[in-house]
Design a protein around this motif. Sequence first.
Motif, PDB file in Angstrom:
ATOM      1  N   ASN A  17      29.510 -39.528  -6.141  1.00 48.54           N
ATOM      2  CA  ASN A  17      30.249 -38.333  -6.842  1.00 48.54           C
ATOM      3  C   ASN A  17      31.452 -38.159  -6.125  1.00 48.54           C
ATOM      4  OD1 ASN A  17      27.847 -38.292  -8.400  1.00 48.54           O
ATOM      5  ND2 ASN A  17      27.277 -36.222  -7.882  1.00 48.54           N
ATOM      6  N   LEU A  76      27.036 -36.066 -14.544  1.00 46.63           N
ATOM      7  CA  LEU A  76      26.752 -36.508 -12.914  1.00 46.63           C
ATOM      8  C   LEU A  76      25.150 -36.690 -12.692  1.00 46.63           C
ATOM      9  CD1 LEU A  76      29.349 -34.479 -10.911  1.00 46.63           C
ATOM     10  CD2 LEU A  76      29.780 -36.747 -11.929  1.00 46.63           C
ATOM     11  N   ARG A 105      23.368 -37.154  -5.827  1.00 47.70           N
ATOM     12  CA  ARG A 105      23.969 -37.930  -5.199  1.00 47.70           C
ATOM     13  C   ARG A 105      23.099 -38.902  -4.329  1.00 47.70           C
ATOM     14  NH1 ARG A 105      26.491 -35.631  -0.830  1.00 47.70           N
ATOM     15  NH2 ARG A 105      27.910 -37.584  -0.876  1.00 47.70           N
TER      16      ARG A 105
END
Length: 279
Positions: free
Chosen positions: A25, A243, A246
Motif C-alpha cells: 500500500n 485496498l 497490508r
Amino acid sequence: MGRLFMAIGDSFTEGVGDWEPRLPNGVRGWADRVAKQLSKADPEWQYVNLGIRSRRLKSVIEEQIPVALELKPEVITFYAGGNDILEFRKDMKQFLGQYEQAVDALVSTGAKVLLFTGFDIPVHPVLAPFKRRNWRFNECVRQLAELYPDSVVLVDYWNWEVYRDKRMWDIDKLHMNRAGHRYMAIRILEILGYPHQLVFDPFGAADRVGFWQATQRDLEWLRQWVLPMFGRRMRGITLGDELRPRWPEPMYPAKGMKKQFRKRPKSEEPRHLRNFEIR
C-alpha cells in the motif's frame, strides 16, 4: 501458532503518512517498525496488519475483529473511530457503544490490547467542531482502560507534547509523517517493555512563517485536502475502497518485510498502486 502481534484499525494503523513504495500500500508506519523490533529480539514473532485507510468503526468490527478472535494474538493494537468522528451526522452514543463492544471482544481473546486516544491536533477553525467529539472519544478510551486494567494498555497519545510540533505531521495535517510514526513506534515498545534499537533524532530549528504565508498555506491545505475529503464522503467513496490489508496473513518480519513484499504477484496490488501512485 507462535507469538503474534496484530494491528487493526484505519489509516493510523496502516501507516499513512510514512510513505514507502517498497512496502504494501506504499506505506510503512509505526506498526511495521514495532513488528520489526519485536522480531529482532525474538525471530519467532509473527505479524498481521489489517489496517486500511478511511475505514469506519463498523467496517473494522465486521472485517478485522473476527480475524483477531480466530488467531488470538499475544498483542493487539486497536485504533478506529477517527473517520466516524469526522462524519457530519454521527450518533456519538451509538458509536461509543459499538467501540466498547469491540474492546470487550478483543479483551476476550486473552491478548494484551493497546488502545489509543486521538491526538488533539491544532486544526483550522473549519474543523474545530469535530474536536469536541474527539475529546468525548478519548474519555471513553480512558474509562475502558480503567475497566480492564489487566488486559488493556492505554497509549495516551493525546498527552504527548512532541506531537504539537508541525514537523511530526504529513502535509494533510491529519496523519503522522515518518518522524511521527517512528516516535510512536518507540513509545509503544517502551510502554510494552520490549527492547528496541530505534532512535528518534531531535529536530533542528523550525522554519519561521509570516502571517500571510501561513494564511496562504492554510487556504492551499483546505483546497487540496479538506474539501476533497468531505467531497468523497458526500459521494460515498473512500481512499481505501480498492485496498487490501497490508499484511493479512501471519508473516515473519525477521525474514525481511521488503523481501517478502517483492515476492508478491503484482496482480495482488490495487491498480492505482502498481506504479507507486500512493497519494
